[in-house]
Scaffold this motif. Structure first.
Motif, PDB file in Angstrom:
ATOM      1  N   PHE A 385      13.732 -12.210  50.726  1.00  0.00           N
ATOM      2  CA  PHE A 385      12.745 -12.947  49.933  1.00  0.00           C
ATOM      3  C   PHE A 385      13.220 -12.980  48.484  1.00  0.00           C
ATOM      4  O   PHE A 385      13.647 -11.955  47.934  1.00  0.00           O
ATOM      5  N   SER A 386      13.146 -14.175  47.869  1.00  0.00           N
ATOM      6  CA  SER A 386      13.657 -14.355  46.510  1.00  0.00           C
ATOM      7  C   SER A 386      12.598 -14.963  45.606  1.00  0.00           C
ATOM      8  O   SER A 386      11.688 -15.652  46.070  1.00  0.00           O
ATOM      9  N   VAL A 387      12.746 -14.703  44.318  1.00  0.00           N
ATOM     10  CA  VAL A 387      11.921 -15.318  43.283  1.00  0.00           C
ATOM     11  C   VAL A 387      12.849 -15.791  42.170  1.00  0.00           C
ATOM     12  O   VAL A 387      13.636 -15.007  41.635  1.00  0.00           O
ATOM     13  N   ASP A 388      12.800 -17.074  41.841  1.00  0.00           N
ATOM     14  CA  ASP A 388      13.634 -17.654  40.774  1.00  0.00           C
ATOM     15  C   ASP A 388      15.110 -17.317  40.944  1.00  0.00           C
ATOM     16  O   ASP A 388      15.798 -16.964  39.979  1.00  0.00           O
ATOM     17  N   GLY A 389      15.601 -17.397  42.153  1.00  0.00           N
ATOM     18  CA  GLY A 389      17.026 -17.213  42.392  1.00  0.00           C
ATOM     19  C   GLY A 389      17.483 -15.788  42.565  1.00  0.00           C
ATOM     20  O   GLY A 389      18.643 -15.545  42.901  1.00  0.00           O
ATOM     21  N   ALA A 390      16.596 -14.824  42.358  1.00  0.00           N
ATOM     22  CA  ALA A 390      16.949 -13.411  42.490  1.00  0.00           C
ATOM     23  C   ALA A 390      16.296 -12.843  43.740  1.00  0.00           C
ATOM     24  O   ALA A 390      15.090 -12.984  43.936  1.00  0.00           O
ATOM     25  N   GLU A 391      17.075 -12.205  44.599  1.00  0.00           N
ATOM     26  CA  GLU A 391      16.527 -11.595  45.807  1.00  0.00           C
ATOM     27  C   GLU A 391      15.760 -10.336  45.438  1.00  0.00           C
ATOM     28  O   GLU A 391      16.292  -9.429  44.813  1.00  0.00           O
ATOM     29  N   ILE A 392      14.491 -10.271  45.827  1.00  0.00           N
ATOM     30  CA  ILE A 392      13.655  -9.119  45.480  1.00  0.00           C
ATOM     31  C   ILE A 392      13.354  -8.254  46.697  1.00  0.00           C
ATOM     32  O   ILE A 392      12.789  -7.173  46.560  1.00  0.00           O
ATOM     33  N   SER A 393      13.713  -8.732  47.892  1.00  0.00           N
ATOM     34  CA  SER A 393      13.512  -7.931  49.098  1.00  0.00           C
ATOM     35  C   SER A 393      14.487  -8.400  50.163  1.00  0.00           C
ATOM     36  O   SER A 393      14.725  -9.608  50.309  1.00  0.00           O
ATOM     37  N   ASN A 394      15.050  -7.438  50.890  1.00  0.00           N
ATOM     38  CA  ASN A 394      15.899  -7.783  52.033  1.00  0.00           C
ATOM     39  C   ASN A 394      15.292  -7.289  53.343  1.00  0.00           C
ATOM     40  O   ASN A 394      15.999  -7.074  54.326  1.00  0.00           O
ATOM     41  N   ASP A 395      13.977  -7.118  53.342  1.00  0.00           N
ATOM     42  CA  ASP A 395      13.266  -6.711  54.551  1.00  0.00           C
ATOM     43  C   ASP A 395      12.897  -7.940  55.377  1.00  0.00           C
ATOM     44  O   ASP A 395      12.522  -8.978  54.820  1.00  0.00           O
ATOM     45  N   PRO A 396      12.960  -7.858  56.700  1.00  0.00           N
ATOM     46  CA  PRO A 396      12.503  -8.974  57.544  1.00  0.00           C
ATOM     47  C   PRO A 396      11.001  -9.174  57.392  1.00  0.00           C
ATOM     48  O   PRO A 396      10.254  -8.212  57.204  1.00  0.00           O
ATOM     49  N   TRP A 397      10.535 -10.413  57.496  1.00  0.00           N
ATOM     50  CA  TRP A 397       9.129 -10.691  57.230  1.00  0.00           C
ATOM     51  C   TRP A 397       8.695 -11.978  57.925  1.00  0.00           C
ATOM     52  O   TRP A 397       9.522 -12.794  58.343  1.00  0.00           O
ATOM     53  N   ASN A 398       7.382 -12.174  58.024  1.00  0.00           N
ATOM     54  CA  ASN A 398       6.797 -13.446  58.451  1.00  0.00           C
ATOM     55  C   ASN A 398       5.427 -13.613  57.810  1.00  0.00           C
ATOM     56  O   ASN A 398       4.665 -12.658  57.691  1.00  0.00           O
ATOM     57  N   ASN A 399       5.136 -14.802  57.352  1.00  0.00           N
ATOM     58  CA  ASN A 399       3.839 -15.140  56.780  1.00  0.00           C
ATOM     59  C   ASN A 399       3.781 -16.657  56.619  1.00  0.00           C
ATOM     60  O   ASN A 399       4.375 -17.220  55.693  1.00  0.00           O
ATOM     61  N   LEU A 400       3.074 -17.332  57.525  1.00  0.00           N
ATOM     62  CA  LEU A 400       3.035 -18.792  57.496  1.00  0.00           C
ATOM     63  C   LEU A 400       2.362 -19.341  56.245  1.00  0.00           C
ATOM     64  O   LEU A 400       2.575 -20.506  55.891  1.00  0.00           O
ATOM     65  N   SER A 401       1.557 -18.519  55.559  1.00  0.00           N
ATOM     66  CA  SER A 401       0.956 -18.988  54.307  1.00  0.00           C
ATOM     67  C   SER A 401       2.019 -19.283  53.255  1.00  0.00           C
ATOM     68  O   SER A 401       1.776 -20.047  52.326  1.00  0.00           O
ATOM     69  N   CYS A 402       3.189 -18.668  53.396  1.00  0.00           N
ATOM     70  CA  CYS A 402       4.280 -18.879  52.441  1.00  0.00           C
ATOM     71  C   CYS A 402       5.062 -20.155  52.724  1.00  0.00           C
ATOM     72  O   CYS A 402       5.961 -20.515  51.948  1.00  0.00           O
TER      73      CYS A 402
END
Length: 707
Positions: A385-402
């Motif tokens: 998961f990234s914000v503004d080009g920077a990866e802030i998490s490398n954990d697997p995830w799911n959330n359809l709201s995103c």
């Protein structure tokens, strides 16, 4: 005295009894071993108590008693289950496509309101092919998880819950529901109240039980009152009747609209026709419906259970017949390819299957329609998961709201090696969220390649419009955007946004605009932001395409002519907004952040865990207009650590994303050397920009010392 055969018979019976006792003893021993091997909480999991703080989930209402009592609104989970993306639209007067979710009983990975940990979770991203989405399960009141409502609304699709009665239990429910006119009205009002409170758009009514003829008048009261109450509460809402019980009370599926189910059709917004219809039934049903022919949704079971055409990979055969019959269609169980593990993988089989639907039915949703328009191509699951080009998490995830606005990528079966493959690659870098569009393959020096991204209906006004997009590429691979405009006089204009002047194919476009590239400070290396401003007053943006090309072609270099060279580029996001519209965030002092249900749990050697519910709002009481918030935690040390400003970590730990003004932190690990925790609520705007972490509202909690 027993005869010899009888003696042997008795002996056989005794031996069988001995054998059964031996098996019983073995099973008892095995059960004891299992009990010793399994922890106590697993053996005695407490019953679900919706009032107790825990990770927020979506769940159905199982009894009329709970529906009548309104106990759902006292649930700890209720505030988390409110959809945050509104939808104000009326169904167009054309053939429509309804899609009815049905996946192993529902409430699986999608039940985790704040997101789960399965990067392979089921999802839908072909929203541009449908008008209505129904969340279905075999439970009395099926409430759509907010993630489905959020992403469907984002794409212009209505969402319905399901009210279902079936089997003997359903008969008991109907006896209570339909006991009086007043009870029918009361339960209808309860259902409408839930839809309004949770932000979805209506109900599918599925009464799969035989009724007494005397119950039919109150059944009609229930359907009519629910429809009228929904319409007055949510303009554009829908109540759809499922073709099951007839006007005479018989549980007898008609597979068409006729005089046995039309009285229910006449008092609601449409009928979902059962799946075992014949080729002439769509046209016959359209004739019965009159000018409401598009309110008839002919059912198709994708699993192919006695459905016309056989479903599965032949679903489009039924769609073709329905289209000719001038009615709408209802696709049931589109997760067939997910549940049956169609080859080679879910991404490919899903794109292929929906590609067949598109060829038959066509595109029904267009975007962008409004400004600002922002998409990061996130499908709502991933491996980072990234914000503004920077990866802030490398954990697997799911959330359809995103899930961001999904591109209209055409499915290409068996792409050749000398072409550009276009896909969402979850292993590649993301500029924002966990998605991207990756372009890879080969491309000749002087050639270019285009791929459809969006069909739009965006009317431009007096102000110039800014286009911003992020690109990460290798070598001389370049990526631009092609924009198609039409005027009120049906004049077409095409504009290419490119990072440099391109002479080799500029004649293919009406105009080429050179973008302004720059790298934002703090971004991970490689992402380049391209910007351009366009003034096209009175024109409508109708199409957006990606354009793959190469920089600085060398016309006189030695070697074979038109030599294809490896191409690779990643498109991270697209933002379109008015040039004078600036993203403004309230200062942190404008926010009130509070904590509830604080719970410390001792682990070992001074370490502990924290669970807490965070809530925030603007102090002046105004409603917030921000679509989502990133939540972080920063652990501060008891003694200042050099170069870390007292923090135990270099950067705040990303906890997840909230789409309402509350977030539940569950069992956050707190090392023994921690003195306090600072929670950061990063505010995000509709154009994709996020507030700087140093300017965000925060809440601090001192670590509780535990003996």
């Amino acid at each position: 005295m027993l005869s010899l055969p009888l003696k042997f018979d008795c002996l056989r019976r005794r031996n069988i009894v001995k054998l059964l006792k031996l098996v019983r003893n073995k099973l008892q021993n095995l059960l004891c071993f299992v009990k010793m091997s399994v922890s106590e909480p697993e053996l005695q999991s407490p019953p679900f108590d919706p009032t107790k703080p825990t990770l927020p989930i979506s769940y159905p209402i199982k009894t009329l008693k709970d529906l009548e009592s309104r106990s759902y609104f006292n649930s700890f989970h209720y505030p988390f289950n409110k959809a945050s993306v509104p939808l104000k639209s009326v169904l167009p007067n054309r053939r429509r496509l309804l899609v009815c979710h049905d996946l192993a009983g529902g409430y699986l990975d999608d039940k985790w309101v704040q997101g789960g940990t399965n990067p392979e979770a089921y999802g839908i991203w072909h929203w541009y092919l449908m008008d209505v989405f129904v969340y279905f399960s075999h439970t009395l009141v099926t409430l759509p998880p907010p993630c489905w409502t959020n992403t469907a609304h984002r794409h212009g699709v209505k969402v319905l819950g399901t009210f279902i009665t079936e089997w003997d239990e359903g008969k008991v429910v109907c006896n209570e529901l339909l006991s009086t006119k007043e009870s029918a009205h009361m339960y209808a009002e309860r259902l409408a109240e839930l839809a309004v409170a949770l932000g979805f758009d209506g109900w599918l009514i599925n009464m799969e039980v035989k009724l007494d003829p005397g119950q039919i008048p109150n059944m009609k009261e229930f359907v009519n009152h629910l429809t009228q109450t929904m319409h007055s509460s949510v303009p554009g809402s829908l109540v759809i009747w499922y073709d099951s019980v007839t006007i005479h009370g018989d549980l007898l599926w008609q597979n068409q609209l006729n005089d046995k189910n039309k009285p229910f059709f006449d008092i609601c917004d449409g009928i979902f026709v059962n799946y075992t219809w014949k080729e002439n039934y769509p046209r016959d049903s359209a004739a019965v419906a009159g000018d409401r022919n598009f309110d008839v949704y002919m059912g198709i079971d994708v699993f192919g259970r006695n459905t016309f055409g056989g479903g599965q990979w032949n679903t489009n055969d039924a769609l073709d017949v329905i289209k000719k019959g001038e009615t709408s269609a209802a696709i049931f169980a589109p997760a067939w390819n997910y549940e049956t593990h169609q080859l080679p993988n879910f991404q490919t089989s899903q794109n292929r299957w929906w590609g067949l639907v598109e060829k038959s039915w066509g595109i029904v949703q267009n975007y962008p329609k409004d400004l600002p328009f922002y998409t990061n191509f996130d499908q709502g699951h991933g491996h980072h998961f990234s914000v503004d080009g920077a990866e802030i998490s490398n954990d697997p995830w799911n959330n359809l709201s995103c899930q961001g606005f999904q591109p209209l990528l055409e499915f290409v079966d068996n792409p050749t090696l000398d072409s550009i493959q276009t896909l969402v690659d979850f292993n590649e870098a993301s500029y924002s969220g966990g998605g991207n569009i990756t372009f890879k393959g080969t491309l000749e020096d002087n050639a270019f390649f285009t791929r459809r991204l969006f069909h739009g209906e965006l009317l431009l006004g007096d102000l110039p419009v800014n286009f911003t997009y992020s690109v990460k590429s290798e070598g001389d691979s370049q990526l631009g955007l092609s924009l198609q405009f039409s005027s009120t006089m049906n004049k077409s204009t095409s504009i290419l946004l490119a990072s440099q002047e391109i002479y080799q194919f500029s004649s293919k476009f009406s105009q080429v605009i050179t973008t302004r590239p720059h790298e934002k400070p703090g971004n991970s290396p490689g992402w380049v932001i391209q910007e351009a401003s366009i003034a096209m007053n009175g024109y409508k943006l109708t199409e957006i395409h990606a354009v793959c090309y190469r920089s600085k072609p060398e016309f006189n270099k030695p070697g074979p002519a038109h030599n294809p060279v490896k191409y690779f580029a990643v498109l991270g996001h697209i933002t379109i907004k008015n040039s004078e519209k600036k993203s403004g965030f309230p200062p942190s002092s404008s926010w009130l952040v509070e904590a509830q249900f604080i719970k410390w749990t001792f682990v070992s050697r001074g370490s502990k865990t924290l669970s807490v519910k965070l809530i925030w709002k603007l102090k002046d009481g105004t409603d917030t207009v921000f679509p989502n918030y990133n939540i972080y935690a920063k652990k501060l040390a008891k003694q200042v650590v050099s170069d870390r400003d007292g923090s135990l970590e270099d950067v705040p730990k990303y906890l997840g994303m909230a789409h309402v003004e509350t977030f539940y932190v569950s069992d956050l690990s707190v090392p023994c050397e921690t003195s306090s925790l600072k929670f950061v609520v990063q505010v995000c705007a509709a154009d994709g920009t996020c507030q700087k972490l140093d300017d965000c509202p925060t809440f601090s909690i001192d670590v509780k010392e535990m003996l």
